[in-house]
Structure formats: structure tokens, C-alpha cells
Design an enzyme around this catalytic site. Structure first.
Site, PDB file in Angstrom:
ATOM      1  N   GLU A   1     -27.003 -14.520 101.583  1.00 47.11           N
ATOM      2  CA  GLU A   1     -25.973 -14.813 102.588  1.00 47.11           C
ATOM      3  C   GLU A   1     -26.469 -14.661 104.026  1.00 47.11           C
ATOM      4  O   GLU A   1     -25.934 -13.871 104.804  1.00 47.11           O
ATOM      5  CB  GLU A   1     -24.742 -13.932 102.320  1.00 47.11           C
ATOM      6  CG  GLU A   1     -24.191 -14.168 100.912  1.00 47.11           C
ATOM      7  CD  GLU A   1     -23.050 -13.223 100.518  1.00 47.11           C
ATOM      8  OE1 GLU A   1     -22.638 -12.396 101.342  1.00 47.11           O
ATOM      9  OE2 GLU A   1     -22.580 -13.338  99.365  1.00 47.11           O
TER      10      GLU A   1
ATOM     11  N   GLU B   1     -22.770 -17.537  91.079  1.00 48.95           N
ATOM     12  CA  GLU B   1     -21.727 -16.501  91.037  1.00 48.95           C
ATOM     13  C   GLU B   1     -20.358 -17.125  90.770  1.00 48.95           C
ATOM     14  O   GLU B   1     -19.348 -16.736  91.365  1.00 48.95           O
ATOM     15  CB  GLU B   1     -21.684 -15.725  92.367  1.00 48.95           C
ATOM     16  CG  GLU B   1     -22.989 -15.072  92.740  1.00 48.95           C
ATOM     17  CD  GLU B   1     -22.905 -14.176  93.977  1.00 48.95           C
ATOM     18  OE1 GLU B   1     -21.791 -13.856  94.437  1.00 48.95           O
ATOM     19  OE2 GLU B   1     -23.966 -13.783  94.485  1.00 48.95           O
TER      20      GLU B   1
HETATM   21  O1  9MR Z   1     -19.574  -7.985  92.457  1.00 49.97           O
HETATM   22  C1  9MR Z   1     -19.989  -7.187  93.519  1.00 49.97           C
HETATM   23  C2  9MR Z   1     -18.959  -6.095  93.757  1.00 49.97           C
HETATM   24  O2  9MR Z   1     -18.897  -5.230  92.652  1.00 49.97           O
HETATM   25  C3  9MR Z   1     -19.295  -5.353  95.019  1.00 49.97           C
HETATM   26  O3  9MR Z   1     -18.256  -4.435  95.308  1.00 49.97           O
HETATM   27  C4  9MR Z   1     -19.453  -6.335  96.157  1.00 49.97           C
HETATM   28  C5  9MR Z   1     -19.790  -5.665  97.480  1.00 49.97           C
HETATM   29  O4  9MR Z   1     -19.844  -6.628  98.471  1.00 49.97           O
HETATM   30  O5  9MR Z   1     -20.485  -7.246  95.836  1.00 49.97           O
HETATM   31  C6  9MR Z   1     -20.115  -8.024  94.760  1.00 49.97           C
HETATM   32  O6  9MR Z   1     -21.008  -9.062  94.571  1.00 49.97           O
HETATM   33  C7  9MR Z   1     -21.200  -9.964  95.670  1.00 49.97           C
HETATM   34  C8  9MR Z   1     -22.611 -10.495  95.573  1.00 49.97           C
HETATM   35  O7  9MR Z   1     -23.516  -9.420  95.554  1.00 49.97           O
HETATM   36  C9  9MR Z   1     -22.927 -11.430  96.704  1.00 49.97           C
HETATM   37  N1  9MR Z   1     -21.956 -12.495  96.796  1.00 49.97           N
HETATM   38  C10 9MR Z   1     -20.568 -12.088  96.823  1.00 49.97           C
HETATM   39  C11 9MR Z   1     -20.258 -11.167  95.641  1.00 49.97           C
HETATM   40  C12 9MR Z   1     -18.788 -10.768  95.654  1.00 49.97           C
HETATM   41  O8  9MR Z   1     -18.514  -9.952  96.742  1.00 49.97           O
END
Ligand code: 9MR
Length: 359
Positions: free
Chosen positions: A173, A278
Site C-alpha cells: 500500500e 485479499e
Molecule cells: O487482516 C488484518 C487484520 O487482522 C489487521 O487488524 C489489519 C491491521 O491493519 O490488517 C489486516 O490485513 C490488512 C492487510 O495486511 C493489508 N491490506 C488490508 C488488510 C485489511 O485491513
């Protein structure tokens, strides 16, 4: 005596409470489920994709029913650690690397014969404050960033592990939705050159895993995807190692971009592979049959877009069940974004995925 009375009353109350006031999600009749008995990874591989996979997270491993479905490598041929490989989990203090959680995911994948997509090296979230607030010079931060990624990659690289690390989100990102670079410690200290620097270090650490930049809102044409395309072109012309672009695909029911496939193609035309990394498709609750039907169509259109593009190597859903979805915690009033429901029952969305892989 009073305690006994209270326990007796509770015994009668518990069943009453569970039958009273049915929730809007299960009003008259239960929502329809999936009908297909296909296995998603087998189907994906039969059409030339490398995998169909799911994200997962360590706290979920204690749920035996969840783990049994996740571990079926005909259903899921790939897993992504949702949190365990991130910076805050793997290097919480400078130079102190902790791989306990990360290794659990790796061991699970190895035991199941599943691929892993590494996630991630450099991101502005889940970044320890010793990095984000360290006031490092450019030289210091370059060293910190490359040491972090090199150590992670060397720990997990395929040469030293039996399981295969197919790809790794090296940079996560990097852009804002307006196409400008995210203002984080890496960009603010090093400019956009941090991206090339860390990709180069990653290739040196593990020459075989596919190096990705992963991003959301690339699924439709706009300033953000143009900015990413320009970045890909400039990295490629500079000879920087870059193998793929991850399309996160956190989408909304009824709003799947119609140009998704063209977007995938516009990146493969730049000489990189792409992956849906994702995927989830959320709805405003309560769940209705109509929303589930739309969600089924939406999953089908995303998966068939990947199917149609030979450079789209695979699809990963951001956990397979609503039970462990990140959506309700992040978007108030929304949820039901995954193909399996809270009870680990397949939803119509599952049939949509199957149809997308078949059609
Ligand atoms: O699924 C992840 C969640 O458990 C965490 O709390 C979160 C923190 O930002 O990150 C989530 O995964 C993210 C991923 O690493 C990057 N793209 C967005 C995803 C959803 O937030």
C-alpha cells in the site's frame, strides 16, 4: 440456596434466550447455502492457475473445525499470514527478530502441502514505533529497512524450507487513493526510492520468490492505478526486480468494478504478473437472500476476471469465513464478506467462485 436458585433459573433462561427474537439474518427461513461440492484449489489448478488460497491468522488455529477446512489443500492450495509476518510481529525491537507466530503459519503450510504468499515487509501500518518515530537519517533507515526485509526473506526462503514461498508482498500500500505516495516514515525519509531499494534487497536475499507490490483500489481505472502503472514502468525501466502487482480486492456487494479484467490486463501488459490477494466482498447487514445472490454474482465476476487473464496467477480470499473476517471490526454495520458464513457453512458466494473458475 440463592445460588442454586439462580443457577436453576439460568438453566431455563438460556434456552429461552436462544429461541427468542430471531435475528434479521435468519428471519423466516435460513439463508440459502452453496450447492457445489467442488474444491477450489483443484479447480484453479485445472485451469492453469498456481493456487486458490485464503488468509489466516494464528488465534484461529485453536478452532479445530476452522483448521480442518483451511488445511484441505484441494480447497486451499495457498495461505497468507494475515498478521504473523508483519513488522510489529517479527521485529518488535530493533534487531530482535521473533518468528514464533510466523513459523507457526509456515509449519501449517508445510504440513498441509500449501504455498505461502509472504505478507509483508514494508508497510506504514503495524509498524513498531521504534521505526516510525525513530528520527533516523536516510542512511540509518535504509539499513533498518533492508536488514528487516533481508532477515525475513532469508528466514523463510524456499532454499531452506521444504514448503514453497511462492510470492512476497515486499511493499504494501504505497499509494493514497489520490495517487500520491503515502506519507510514512519510509517515503518521508527516503522519497519513493525506498521502493526500489527494498525490492533490490529482497531479490538478493531470496532470488526465487516473486516480489510484489500490493495495493487496494487498483481494481478500477483512476489516478491511483495510473500512479501504480507509472511506478511499475519506472521500476522496470530502471531494471529493479519486480515480479507482480497484488490487487487486494476488498470490494462491496453490487459494486464490483466492470473494468476489473482490463485493469489486470493493463498491468500484465507492463511485464508483471498479477494476483487477487485479499478478496472479500462486503455487504451492509442484515444479510438477505438478495444480497447473497448479488454477492454470488460478484465473486463470480472477480474470479472469472482472473481466469480470463493468463498473467493472473491466483486468487486469495481474506480469510474464508465470516467468523474471522476483519470487515465488521473495520466497517460499522457491514460484514458477511466471505464465502463461508459464521458457522463455517458455504454460502452462495462459494458457487460464484466455482462458476468463475469454470465459466
Ligand atoms: O487482516 C488484518 C487484520 O487482522 C489487521 O487488524 C489489519 C491491521 O491493519 O490488517 C489486516 O490485513 C490488512 C492487510 O495486511 C493489508 N491490506 C488490508 C488488510 C485489511 O485491513
Amino acid at each position: 440456596m440463592l445460588t442454586t436458585l439462580v443457577s436453576l433459573v439460568s438453566l431455563f433462561l438460556i434456552p429461552l434466550r436462544s429461541y427468542a427474537a430471531p435475528s434479521a439474518t435468519s428471519s423466516a427461513a435460513p439463508n440459502p447455502g452453496a450447492t457445489s461440492t467442488a474444491s477450489l484449489n483443484s479447480l484453479a489448478q485445472s485451469i492453469g492457475k498456481a493456487y486458490f488460497g485464503s488468509a489466516t491468522d494464528n488465534p484461529e488455529f485453536t478452532d479445530a473445525a476452522y483448521l480442518a477446512i483451511l488445511s484441505d489443500n484441494a480447497m486451499f492450495g495457498q495461505i497468507t499470514p494475515a498478521n504473523a509476518w508483519k513488522w510489529d510481529a517479527t521485529e518488535p525491537e530493533q534487531g530482535v527478530f521473533t518468528f514464533t507466530q510466523a513459523d507457526q503459519v509456515a509449519a501449517l503450510a508445510q504440513g498441509n502441502g500449501q504455498l505461502i504468499r509472504g505478507h509483508n515487509c514494508v508497510w506504514h501500518q503495524q509498524l513498531p514505533t521504534w521505526v516510525s518515530s525513530g528520527n533516523f537519517t536516510a542512511a540509518e533507515l535504509t539499513d533498518i529497512m533492508t536488514t528487516h526485509c533481508t532477515t525475513i526473506l532469508e528466514h523463510f526462503k524456499g532454499d531452506t524450507c521444504e514448503w514453497r514461498l511462492i510470492a512476497f508482498d515486499i511493499v504494501n500500500e504505497p499509494f493514497n487513493d489520490d495517487g500520491t505516495f503515502t506519507s510514512d516514515v519510509f517515503f518521508n525519509t527516503l522519497g519513493s526510492s525506498y521502493i526500489g531499494t527494498v525490492l533490490t534487497a529482497a531479490r538478493a536475499a531470496d532470488p526465487s520468490t516473486h516480489l510484489y507490490i500490493n495495493e487496494f483500489n487498483l481494481e478500477f481505472a483512476g489516478v491511483k492505478s495510473t500512479a501504480m502503472a507509472n511506478l511499475v514502468s519506472s521500476l522496470k525501466s530502471a531494471g529493479t526486480p519486480l515480479d507482480g502487482i497484488g490487487f487486494e480486492s476488498h470490494l462491496i456487494v453490487g459494486q464490483v468494478p466492470t473494468d476489473f479484467q482490463q485493469q489486470l490486463e493493463s498491468f500484465t501488459a507492463l511485464g508483471v504478473e498479477v494476483a487477487v490477494t485479499e478478496l472479500d466482498i462486503r455487504m451492509t447487514l442484515p444479510v438477505t437472500d438478495a444480497l447473497l445472490a448479488q454477492q454470488q454474482a460478484d465473486y463470480q465476476s472477480v474470479v472469472s476476471a482472473c481466469k480470463a487473464v493468463s498473467g493472473c496467477v491466483g486468487v486469495t480470499i481474506w480469510d474464508y469465513t465470516d467468523k474471522f473476517s476483519w470487515i465488521p471490526g473495520a466497517f460499522a454495520g457491514q460484514g458477511a464478506a466471505c464465502p463461508w458464513d459464521d458457522n463455517l457453512v458455504k454460502k452462495p458466494a462459494f458457487d460464484g467462485i466455482v462458476a468463475g473458475l469454470q465459466s
